[in-house]
Design a protein around this motif. Structure first.
Motif, PDB file in Angstrom:
ATOM      1  N   GLN A   1       0.824  -1.200   0.000  1.00  0.00           N
ATOM      2  CA  GLN A   1       0.000   0.000   0.000  1.00  0.00           C
ATOM      3  C   GLN A   1       0.863   1.257   0.000  1.00  0.00           C
ATOM      4  N   SER A   2       1.989   1.179   0.684  1.00  0.00           N
ATOM      5  CA  SER A   2       2.902   2.327   0.697  1.00  0.00           C
ATOM      6  C   SER A   2       3.461   2.591  -0.697  1.00  0.00           C
ATOM      7  N   ALA A   3       3.829   1.517  -1.416  1.00  0.00           N
ATOM      8  CA  ALA A   3       4.361   1.679  -2.769  1.00  0.00           C
ATOM      9  C   ALA A   3       3.276   2.193  -3.725  1.00  0.00           C
ATOM     10  N   LYS A   4       2.040   1.735  -3.580  1.00  0.00           N
ATOM     11  CA  LYS A   4       0.948   2.199  -4.427  1.00  0.00           C
ATOM     12  C   LYS A   4       0.643   3.678  -4.153  1.00  0.00           C
ATOM     13  N   SER A   5       0.737   4.044  -2.884  1.00  0.00           N
ATOM     14  CA  SER A   5       0.515   5.445  -2.527  1.00  0.00           C
ATOM     15  C   SER A   5       1.584   6.333  -3.148  1.00  0.00           C
ATOM     16  N   ASN A   6       2.809   5.845  -3.179  1.00  0.00           N
ATOM     17  CA  ASN A   6       3.903   6.600  -3.785  1.00  0.00           C
ATOM     18  C   ASN A   6       3.664   6.789  -5.285  1.00  0.00           C
ATOM     19  N   LEU A   7       3.175   5.745  -5.964  1.00  0.00           N
ATOM     20  CA  LEU A   7       2.871   5.853  -7.381  1.00  0.00           C
ATOM     21  C   LEU A   7       1.731   6.847  -7.617  1.00  0.00           C
ATOM     22  N   TYR A   8       0.746   6.822  -6.771  1.00  0.00           N
ATOM     23  CA  TYR A   8      -0.385   7.744  -6.895  1.00  0.00           C
ATOM     24  C   TYR A   8       0.078   9.197  -6.730  1.00  0.00           C
ATOM     25  N   ASN A   9       0.993   9.423  -5.790  1.00  0.00           N
ATOM     26  CA  ASN A   9       1.513  10.774  -5.575  1.00  0.00           C
ATOM     27  C   ASN A   9       2.297  11.260  -6.784  1.00  0.00           C
ATOM     28  N   LEU A  10       3.066  10.368  -7.393  1.00  0.00           N
ATOM     29  CA  LEU A  10       3.826  10.742  -8.583  1.00  0.00           C
ATOM     30  C   LEU A  10       2.899  11.122  -9.731  1.00  0.00           C
ATOM     31  N   LEU A  11       1.853  10.342  -9.913  1.00  0.00           N
ATOM     32  CA  LEU A  11       0.897  10.659 -10.977  1.00  0.00           C
ATOM     33  C   LEU A  11       0.205  11.996 -10.723  1.00  0.00           C
ATOM     34  N   THR A  12      -0.122  12.239  -9.480  1.00  0.00           N
ATOM     35  CA  THR A  12      -0.779  13.508  -9.146  1.00  0.00           C
ATOM     36  C   THR A  12       0.131  14.697  -9.421  1.00  0.00           C
ATOM     37  N   SER A  13       1.441  14.521  -9.157  1.00  0.00           N
ATOM     38  CA  SER A  13       2.389  15.637  -9.302  1.00  0.00           C
ATOM     39  C   SER A  13       2.614  16.041 -10.750  1.00  0.00           C
ATOM     40  N   ILE A  14       2.386  15.103 -11.718  1.00  0.00           N
ATOM     41  CA  ILE A  14       2.665  15.442 -13.128  1.00  0.00           C
ATOM     42  C   ILE A  14       1.438  16.015 -13.833  1.00  0.00           C
ATOM     43  N   MET A  15       0.292  15.952 -13.194  1.00  0.00           N
ATOM     44  CA  MET A  15      -0.923  16.384 -13.886  1.00  0.00           C
ATOM     45  C   MET A  15      -0.901  17.874 -14.269  1.00  0.00           C
ATOM     46  N   PRO A  16      -0.423  18.796 -13.419  1.00  0.00           N
ATOM     47  CA  PRO A  16      -0.374  20.218 -13.847  1.00  0.00           C
ATOM     48  C   PRO A  16       0.506  20.419 -15.077  1.00  0.00           C
ATOM     49  N   ASP A  17       1.665  19.732 -15.105  1.00  0.00           N
ATOM     50  CA  ASP A  17       2.558  19.870 -16.257  1.00  0.00           C
ATOM     51  C   ASP A  17       1.928  19.300 -17.528  1.00  0.00           C
ATOM     52  N   LEU A  18       1.218  18.192 -17.374  1.00  0.00           N
ATOM     53  CA  LEU A  18       0.567  17.609 -18.544  1.00  0.00           C
ATOM     54  C   LEU A  18      -0.497  18.542 -19.107  1.00  0.00           C
ATOM     55  N   ARG A  19      -1.232  19.232 -18.210  1.00  0.00           N
ATOM     56  CA  ARG A  19      -2.290  20.141 -18.672  1.00  0.00           C
ATOM     57  C   ARG A  19      -1.710  21.314 -19.455  1.00  0.00           C
ATOM     58  N   LEU A  20      -0.526  21.808 -19.028  1.00  0.00           N
ATOM     59  CA  LEU A  20       0.073  22.963 -19.693  1.00  0.00           C
ATOM     60  C   LEU A  20       0.868  22.577 -20.930  1.00  0.00           C
ATOM     61  N   ASP A  21       1.708  21.540 -20.793  1.00  0.00           N
ATOM     62  CA  ASP A  21       2.640  21.208 -21.878  1.00  0.00           C
ATOM     63  C   ASP A  21       2.074  20.179 -22.869  1.00  0.00           C
ATOM     64  N   TYR A  22       1.241  19.254 -22.393  1.00  0.00           N
ATOM     65  CA  TYR A  22       0.721  18.195 -23.268  1.00  0.00           C
ATOM     66  C   TYR A  22      -0.797  18.071 -23.085  1.00  0.00           C
ATOM     67  N   PRO A  23      -1.503  19.086 -23.501  1.00  0.00           N
ATOM     68  CA  PRO A  23      -2.965  19.040 -23.296  1.00  0.00           C
ATOM     69  C   PRO A  23      -3.648  17.914 -24.062  1.00  0.00           C
ATOM     70  N   GLU A  24      -3.012  17.414 -25.144  1.00  0.00           N
ATOM     71  CA  GLU A  24      -3.648  16.362 -25.939  1.00  0.00           C
ATOM     72  C   GLU A  24      -3.641  15.008 -25.228  1.00  0.00           C
ATOM     73  N   ILE A  25      -2.679  14.786 -24.292  1.00  0.00           N
ATOM     74  CA  ILE A  25      -2.631  13.488 -23.596  1.00  0.00           C
ATOM     75  C   ILE A  25      -3.145  13.608 -22.156  1.00  0.00           C
ATOM     76  N   TYR A  26      -3.450  14.840 -21.755  1.00  0.00           N
ATOM     77  CA  TYR A  26      -3.891  15.051 -20.381  1.00  0.00           C
ATOM     78  C   TYR A  26      -5.166  14.267 -20.044  1.00  0.00           C
ATOM     79  N   PRO A  27      -6.185  14.201 -20.926  1.00  0.00           N
ATOM     80  CA  PRO A  27      -7.440  13.525 -20.558  1.00  0.00           C
ATOM     81  C   PRO A  27      -7.264  12.045 -20.195  1.00  0.00           C
ATOM     82  N   LYS A  28      -6.432  11.314 -20.964  1.00  0.00           N
ATOM     83  CA  LYS A  28      -6.317   9.882 -20.675  1.00  0.00           C
ATOM     84  C   LYS A  28      -5.590   9.617 -19.363  1.00  0.00           C
ATOM     85  N   TRP A  29      -4.626  10.507 -19.017  1.00  0.00           N
ATOM     86  CA  TRP A  29      -3.940  10.322 -17.737  1.00  0.00           C
ATOM     87  C   TRP A  29      -4.833  10.753 -16.579  1.00  0.00           C
ATOM     88  N   GLN A  30      -5.663  11.731 -16.803  1.00  0.00           N
ATOM     89  CA  GLN A  30      -6.614  12.124 -15.776  1.00  0.00           C
ATOM     90  C   GLN A  30      -7.641  11.011 -15.535  1.00  0.00           C
TER      91      GLN A  30
END
Length: 373
Positions: free
Chosen positions: A111-140
């Protein structure tokens, strides 16, 4: 003097009279024995009619379940009680839990490792929205479906090099596979039944500390068995996959029908035999049960099958010709424990059907007439 002469004459007369009567008595005795009556033995016979005789090769062996699993532990922990006691003879349905090892400590690590992966995904979402708006929806969408209580879903497919470099540079792929590795190991704390069957060996009990690599028991499917038999290489060429085989138990009280499913292509160098595997199923069959089989190796044309005791040591049998026994040379083809298959016996020949004591060539015999009996 006269008395002496009279006594001597009287004594001589008595002696001669005694000898005369003794000779008459001896002559009257009949010393001749009555002539012995000639005894003619009665024999049972059969009239030869050559046919096609199937060569049945006897074999035997012990049943083994075709589907069997030896249970080993790949992790360490305490064996926790389940819905059924882990005991020999216990039945389990496919997918039902056989063994559940305490994984609370390891579960927290996952669960600790899964939580770490979830945090990493959350941290990249702002950058994806600004720099790669075309791939942002599928990662969201992937992030929205991420549940810490469920198995980690597969990462979205990356279509471009830029997307791949960006995701890899944030160590998301490395973290993802680390989580999947931990989840895979976590699944080994629970051992489920791969098929419906019964536990034939149980080496641990609830509360036991199980170590990695320890054998826990054996689980088999009771619906299908295999019988491993060894057959002489002489008949190995005649064994074919798909042939039906008659099987019976040691007491000859139960009969089963099996099928040859596999034939080993290698001859055992020590016994010069070939191993064949017969598949059989039945409600009365058990693991380890002893069965005997009759394998139809081939068919011998123009042959007869007689009792083995009728064949003499020099490959001859008794035949009846004009009420006299005679010997006929034959060619033995195949022996079983009770019978022998013969060739070179002409049709219509009258052969002895039951063994006779003291039989010899030229002996006068009488054929048993069933109608008179």
């Amino acid at each position: 003097m006269r008395k002496l002469i009279i006594s001597a004459v009287a004594g001589g007369i008595i002696i001669f009279a005694s000898l005369y009567f003794a000779g008459m008595i001896a002559g009257s005795k009949d010393n001749r024995r009555p002539p012995s009556q000639k005894v003619v033995k009665t024999v049972f016979v059969d009239t030869v009619k050559n046919t096609t005789v199937p060569i049945m090769v006897p074999a035997n062996g012990n049943l083994r379940a075709k589907k069997r699993v030896e249970l080993y532990s790949e992790v360490q922990g305490v064996f926790r009680p389940g819905s059924k006691l882990f005991r020999t003879g216990q039945e389990y349905a496919a997918g039902q839990t056989l063994i559940r090892i305490d994984a609370s400590e390891y579960y927290a690590t996952v669960q600790s490792a899964k939580s770490n992966l979830y945090n990493l995904l959350t941290s990249i979402m702002p950058d994806l929205r600004l720099d790669y708006p075309e791939i942002y929806p599928k990662w969201q969408q992937y992030l929205n479906g991420f549940d810490l209580e469920k198995t980690t879903p597969e990462l979205p497919k990356m279509d471009s090099e830029k997307e791949k470099f960006f995701i890899t540079g944030r160590e998301i792929i490395t973290t993802y596979y680390n989580v999947k590795n931990l989840e895979q190991r976590l699944s080994k704390y629970t051992i489920t039944a791969p098929f419906t069957g019964v536990l034939t060996e149980a080496l641990v009990t609830e509360g036991t500390l199980i170590r990695s690599g320890q054998k826990l028991g054996e689980f088999i499917n009771t619906g299908l068995y295999e019988l491993e038999v060894s057959v002489s290489k002489t008949y190995g060429d005649f064994l074919r996959v798909g042939k039906k085989v008659e099987l019976f138990n040691l007491e000859k009280t139960q009969t089963f029908t099996g099928e040859v499913t596999r034939v080993n292509g290698r001859v055992d160098q020590n016994s010069q035999t070939i191993t064949a595997y017969i598949e059989v199923s039945g409600d009365n069959l058990k693991e380890g049960q002893y069965l005997e089989a009759n394998l139809e190796a081939k068919e011998e044309t123009d042959a007869i099958e007689i009792n083995r005791s009728l064949l003499l040591e020099n490959d001859q049998i008794f035949v009846v010709k004009d009420s006299i026994l005679d010997l006929m040379a034959v060619q033995p083809i195949f022996f079983t424990d009770k019978t022998v298959v013969l060739k070179n016996v002409p049709d219509g020949e009258v052969i002895v059907a039951k063994p006779m004591t003291g039989a010899y060539a030229g002996m006068l015999v009488k054929i048993f007439d069933e109608s008179k009996s």
